[in-house]
Design a protein around this motif. Structure first.
Motif, PDB file in Angstrom:
ATOM      1  N   GLN A 187     110.741 135.221 -40.164  1.00  0.00           N
ATOM      2  CA  GLN A 187     109.437 136.170 -40.108  1.00  0.00           C
ATOM      3  C   GLN A 187     108.203 135.571 -40.541  1.00  0.00           C
ATOM      4  OE1 GLN A 187     110.366 139.233 -42.687  1.00  0.00           O
ATOM      5  NE2 GLN A 187     111.232 140.758 -41.219  1.00  0.00           N
ATOM      6  N   TYR A 188     108.299 134.438 -41.613  1.00  0.00           N
ATOM      7  CA  TYR A 188     107.342 133.690 -41.973  1.00  0.00           C
ATOM      8  C   TYR A 188     106.596 132.694 -40.809  1.00  0.00           C
ATOM      9  CZ  TYR A 188     104.464 130.347 -44.702  1.00  0.00           C
ATOM     10  OH  TYR A 188     103.508 129.410 -45.239  1.00  0.00           O
ATOM     11  N   GLU A 189     107.825 132.017 -40.425  1.00  0.00           N
ATOM     12  CA  GLU A 189     107.361 131.160 -39.553  1.00  0.00           C
ATOM     13  C   GLU A 189     106.832 131.563 -38.156  1.00  0.00           C
ATOM     14  OE1 GLU A 189     110.955 128.943 -39.001  1.00  0.00           O
ATOM     15  OE2 GLU A 189     110.616 127.623 -40.819  1.00  0.00           O
ATOM     16  N   GLN A 190     107.421 132.897 -37.672  1.00  0.00           N
ATOM     17  CA  GLN A 190     107.023 133.160 -36.314  1.00  0.00           C
ATOM     18  C   GLN A 190     105.747 133.901 -36.418  1.00  0.00           C
ATOM     19  OE1 GLN A 190     110.227 135.686 -34.794  1.00  0.00           O
ATOM     20  NE2 GLN A 190     111.264 133.943 -34.155  1.00  0.00           N
ATOM     21  N   THR A 191     105.613 134.402 -37.632  1.00  0.00           N
ATOM     22  CA  THR A 191     104.064 135.125 -37.832  1.00  0.00           C
ATOM     23  C   THR A 191     102.974 133.825 -37.793  1.00  0.00           C
ATOM     24  OG1 THR A 191     105.112 136.672 -39.263  1.00  0.00           O
ATOM     25  CG2 THR A 191     102.500 136.636 -39.357  1.00  0.00           C
ATOM     26  N   LYS A 192     103.163 133.020 -38.690  1.00  0.00           N
ATOM     27  CA  LYS A 192     102.367 132.009 -38.739  1.00  0.00           C
ATOM     28  C   LYS A 192     102.194 131.246 -37.226  1.00  0.00           C
ATOM     29  CE  LYS A 192     101.022 127.751 -41.361  1.00  0.00           C
ATOM     30  NZ  LYS A 192     100.554 127.181 -40.163  1.00  0.00           N
ATOM     31  N   GLN A 193     103.223 131.150 -36.548  1.00  0.00           N
ATOM     32  CA  GLN A 193     103.074 130.590 -35.391  1.00  0.00           C
ATOM     33  C   GLN A 193     102.164 131.324 -34.109  1.00  0.00           C
ATOM     34  OE1 GLN A 193     106.437 130.396 -32.896  1.00  0.00           O
ATOM     35  NE2 GLN A 193     106.197 128.476 -32.006  1.00  0.00           N
ATOM     36  N   TYR A 194     102.393 132.628 -34.553  1.00  0.00           N
ATOM     37  CA  TYR A 194     101.509 133.536 -33.665  1.00  0.00           C
ATOM     38  C   TYR A 194     100.100 133.382 -33.765  1.00  0.00           C
ATOM     39  CZ  TYR A 194      99.153 137.856 -32.218  1.00  0.00           C
ATOM     40  OH  TYR A 194      98.488 138.860 -31.583  1.00  0.00           O
ATOM     41  N   THR A 195      99.516 133.269 -35.262  1.00  0.00           N
ATOM     42  CA  THR A 195      98.128 133.170 -35.593  1.00  0.00           C
ATOM     43  C   THR A 195      97.723 131.830 -35.069  1.00  0.00           C
ATOM     44  OG1 THR A 195      98.713 132.748 -37.841  1.00  0.00           O
ATOM     45  CG2 THR A 195      98.177 135.168 -37.237  1.00  0.00           C
ATOM     46  N   ASP A 196      98.489 130.863 -35.457  1.00  0.00           N
ATOM     47  CA  ASP A 196      97.998 129.557 -35.075  1.00  0.00           C
ATOM     48  C   ASP A 196      97.906 129.504 -33.303  1.00  0.00           C
ATOM     49  OD1 ASP A 196      98.279 128.502 -37.573  1.00  0.00           O
ATOM     50  OD2 ASP A 196     100.193 127.829 -37.198  1.00  0.00           O
ATOM     51  N   GLN A 197      98.591 130.001 -32.535  1.00  0.00           N
ATOM     52  CA  GLN A 197      98.503 130.027 -31.111  1.00  0.00           C
ATOM     53  C   GLN A 197      97.369 130.917 -30.705  1.00  0.00           C
ATOM     54  OE1 GLN A 197     102.481 131.091 -29.523  1.00  0.00           O
ATOM     55  NE2 GLN A 197     103.056 129.039 -29.827  1.00  0.00           N
ATOM     56  N   PHE A 198      97.278 132.099 -31.486  1.00  0.00           N
ATOM     57  CA  PHE A 198      96.237 133.127 -31.116  1.00  0.00           C
ATOM     58  C   PHE A 198      94.496 132.179 -31.246  1.00  0.00           C
ATOM     59  CE2 PHE A 198      93.241 136.554 -31.067  1.00  0.00           C
ATOM     60  CZ  PHE A 198      93.829 137.438 -30.526  1.00  0.00           C
ATOM     61  N   PHE A 199      94.560 131.380 -31.998  1.00  0.00           N
ATOM     62  CA  PHE A 199      93.345 130.646 -32.273  1.00  0.00           C
ATOM     63  C   PHE A 199      93.311 129.717 -31.099  1.00  0.00           C
ATOM     64  CE2 PHE A 199      93.675 131.230 -37.186  1.00  0.00           C
ATOM     65  CZ  PHE A 199      92.681 132.155 -37.121  1.00  0.00           C
ATOM     66  N   GLU A 200      94.210 129.171 -30.488  1.00  0.00           N
ATOM     67  CA  GLU A 200      94.087 128.248 -29.529  1.00  0.00           C
ATOM     68  C   GLU A 200      93.616 129.160 -28.160  1.00  0.00           C
ATOM     69  OE1 GLU A 200      93.969 124.990 -29.765  1.00  0.00           O
ATOM     70  OE2 GLU A 200      94.204 125.240 -31.650  1.00  0.00           O
ATOM     71  N   THR A 201      94.464 130.178 -27.962  1.00  0.00           N
ATOM     72  CA  THR A 201      94.085 130.690 -26.749  1.00  0.00           C
ATOM     73  C   THR A 201      92.973 131.842 -26.640  1.00  0.00           C
ATOM     74  OG1 THR A 201      95.784 132.455 -27.435  1.00  0.00           O
ATOM     75  CG2 THR A 201      96.846 130.942 -26.241  1.00  0.00           C
ATOM     76  N   HIS A 202      92.405 132.155 -27.746  1.00  0.00           N
ATOM     77  CA  HIS A 202      91.381 132.975 -27.888  1.00  0.00           C
ATOM     78  C   HIS A 202      90.048 132.455 -28.167  1.00  0.00           C
ATOM     79  CE1 HIS A 202      94.754 135.892 -27.197  1.00  0.00           C
ATOM     80  NE2 HIS A 202      94.021 136.679 -26.869  1.00  0.00           N
ATOM     81  N   LYS A 203      89.814 131.130 -27.976  1.00  0.00           N
ATOM     82  CA  LYS A 203      88.526 130.570 -28.481  1.00  0.00           C
ATOM     83  C   LYS A 203      87.507 131.227 -27.863  1.00  0.00           C
ATOM     84  CE  LYS A 203      90.412 125.702 -29.621  1.00  0.00           C
ATOM     85  NZ  LYS A 203      90.287 124.280 -29.434  1.00  0.00           N
ATOM     86  N   PRO A 204      87.311 131.508 -26.565  1.00  0.00           N
ATOM     87  CA  PRO A 204      86.206 132.016 -26.114  1.00  0.00           C
ATOM     88  C   PRO A 204      85.877 133.322 -26.669  1.00  0.00           C
ATOM     89  CG  PRO A 204      87.420 131.022 -24.324  1.00  0.00           C
ATOM     90  CD  PRO A 204      88.355 131.067 -25.697  1.00  0.00           C
ATOM     91  N   VAL A 205      86.962 134.245 -27.007  1.00  0.00           N
ATOM     92  CA  VAL A 205      86.794 135.488 -27.396  1.00  0.00           C
ATOM     93  C   VAL A 205      86.090 135.457 -28.939  1.00  0.00           C
ATOM     94  CG1 VAL A 205      87.977 137.580 -28.257  1.00  0.00           C
ATOM     95  CG2 VAL A 205      88.668 136.375 -26.453  1.00  0.00           C
ATOM     96  N   PHE A 206      86.788 134.528 -29.778  1.00  0.00           N
ATOM     97  CA  PHE A 206      85.909 134.346 -31.055  1.00  0.00           C
ATOM     98  C   PHE A 206      84.461 133.853 -30.970  1.00  0.00           C
ATOM     99  CE2 PHE A 206      90.352 133.776 -32.214  1.00  0.00           C
ATOM    100  CZ  PHE A 206      90.437 134.831 -33.330  1.00  0.00           C
ATOM    101  N   GLU A 207      84.238 133.012 -29.882  1.00  0.00           N
ATOM    102  CA  GLU A 207      82.820 132.408 -29.832  1.00  0.00           C
ATOM    103  C   GLU A 207      81.944 133.670 -29.318  1.00  0.00           C
ATOM    104  OE1 GLU A 207      83.279 129.410 -27.220  1.00  0.00           O
ATOM    105  OE2 GLU A 207      84.187 127.910 -28.531  1.00  0.00           O
TER     106      GLU A 207
END
Length: 513
Positions: A187-207
């Motif tokens: 659970q720990y690893e997959q949750t962290k992996q999700y948030t790490d990937q989200f930052f990469e795939t949603h950069k334009p949204v955060f901006e």
């Protein structure tokens, strides 16, 4: 922990003679991982614990006094009725009492107006008394609160990915020690992996969130234990004062806390009503792209807070066992939010007064869907307040075209993110329906068409009696709508379900879902 094991100050504050006003004995003590709260009847007193968690530092008298004053000030915006003053506590011999800053100050207390604990939303929920209407009211209150929350260039910097990642990573670092206790390694690893990937795939949204100034000085801890009803008003209290990272946030951060809290308690329907009310008021449908990310984050934070209780010597073993169970549930929920879901589109159809919005609202509860009304989209596009009547200029063919285009854009955007989206408009023209069908085919999205029907005299009666709604539709529009409405084609009927809104809608849904 027994009373004799509590700090001496808290032991004395449990005595009625400590206070310069009448109290209701016995005085009740509530604890969180960072505070003692003493309920005396008319007033409540909060004492901050001498703790340092890194993200929160109450380790010195000066810091505790400062954060008491910060908490009082920050909560004046939404709950001035509750937050009264900060009082110094002095020590004379072996006796503590309220004093003044000129004497031997040993602690600070935040004095608050005590409200009936049954009026906390969490307690209303636990008594099965929290209603859908109160969720709508809360959505409106939070929307208004966020509208008035300040922002500036310094606050907007907290929307940068590096800043958000710092907070997210801090949560993971603080909870490594609880792997095997409250969460699994997977659970720990997959949750962290999700948030790490989200930052990469949603950069334009955060901006875009920074560019559109959706990063504001928000609440930061908006869950059911920090919302109450006082004197018939919904009050948001206990705003985060100890860390700007948790308060200078995207508005969706606050929204996600409420939604997550209700979903964790298996009442996604209440969370859905709150969410759709809020989003319709603000028009911030694009912000929902970040909702899964912040749902995960907020569930993980609740898990972390419960985990920290396990290390608090002031907490009883029985309370720690409850905290451990809750931490386990929240870690699991945070992980579940990372699982990708398949979205789709529901296209409503029907004349004004046919019950489209009522039907869509009930369906949104069943599908946990985002309900987007064309009336709201149109008025947001025109910068017209939702509950003010729009002039003829917002009902031109050009404006209608913009409205339907925006509806479909939002539907596609959110369905691709895994949401079910209900497009609530007349969709009386085959061409407009065809655009939705083609879009769903192109992007391989599931589609349903829901046609709402009722006899003409019922439609007229409903429109005549309509009050307090954002729709401007009137009876005199019905004839022209009926003339211009085009029948469903054979291919459209493959997706079509017809609902008679003069009959029990819930029973009709039960046959379908």
């Amino acid at each position: 922990m027994t009373d004799s094991e509590l700090p001496r100050l808290i032991q004395q504050m449990l005595e009625p003679n400590f206070y310069p006003h009448p109290v209701e004995a016995p005085i009740e003590l509530l604890q969180t991982h960072i505070s003692f709260i003493l309920l005396t009847g008319e007033y409540a007193y909060k004492i901050k614990k001498t703790v340092n968690f890194g993200f929160l530092d109450y380790s010195t008298l000066e810091k505790r006094r400062y954060f008491c004053e910060q908490e009082w000030q920050l909560n004046q915006q939404q709950a001035p009725e509750l937050y009264l003053e900060v009082l110094p506590i002095i020590e004379i011999g072996d006796h503590f009492q309220f004093g003044d800053e000129q004497n031997n100050v040993v602690e600070s207390a935040l004095k608050m107006r005590q409200f009936p604990q049954e009026n906390l939303l969490i307690n209303l929920f636990n008594q099965d008394k929290l209603t859908k209407q109160e969720m709508e009211d809360l959505g409106n209150v939070v929307a208004d609160f966020h509208f008035n929350c300040p922002t500036n260039d310094d606050i907007l910097k907290f929307g940068q990915i590096a800043q958000i990642r710092h907070s997210i990573d801090g949560n993971y670092q603080k909870t490594v020690k609880y792997i095997g206790c409250c969460q699994t390694q997977e659970q720990y690893e997959q949750t962290k992996q999700y948030t790490d990937q989200f930052f990469e795939t949603h950069k334009p949204v955060f901006e875009s969130r920074i560019q559109n100034r959706w990063i504001r000085e928000c609440h930061g801890d908006l869950h059911l234990k920090n919302i109450c009803i006082y004197q018939d008003k919904i009050l948001l209290f206990d705003r985060i004062e100890f860390n700007q990272e948790f308060r200078f946030v995207d508005v969706i951060y606050d929204v996600a806390f409420v939604v997550m809290d209700l979903e964790a308690r298996r009442r996604a329907d209440l969370g859905n009503r709150f969410l759709n009310t809020y989003i319709e008021q603000t028009g911030d449908w694009e912000g929902l792209q970040l909702l899964p990310f912040y749902l995960t984050r907020q569930a993980y934070v609740r898990a972390k807070v419960n985990s920290l209780i396990l290390d608090d010597s002031a907490i009883t073993e029985a309370q720690k066992e409850i905290a451990k169970q809750e931490a386990t549930q929240y870690y699991k929920l945070a992980w579940q939010y990372t699982r990708k879901s398949l979205g789709g589109i529901v296209m409503m159809s029907g004349l004004s007064g046919s019950g489209k919005s009522t039907t869509a609202r009930q369906l949104s509860k069943r599908l946990n869907a985002i309900h987007i009304r064309s009336d709201a989209v149109r008025k947001h596009l025109a910068n017209v307040p939702l509950y003010e009547s729009g002039g003829a200029e917002i009902y031109t063919p050009e404006m209608t075209e913009k409205t339907y285009k925006r509806l479909l854009e939002l539907g596609l955007l959110l369905a691709k993110q895994g949401f079910w989206v209900i497009l609530d408009a007349k969709y009386e023209q085959q061409e407009r329906r065809g655009e939705v069908i083609e879009t769903c085919h192109t992007h391989q999205l599931p589609l349903q068409i829901i046609e709402c029907t009722a006899p003409m005299d019922i439609l007229q009666e409903r429109l005549q009696q309509r009050q307090g709604d954002i729709s401007d539709a009137t009876v005199d529009l019905l004839t022209s709508q009926r003339i211009t409405s085009q029948p469903f084609t054979d291919s459209e009927k493959n997706y079509l379900t017809t609902i008679d809104t003069t009959q029990n809608i819930d029973q009709q849904w039960q046959k379908l879902y």
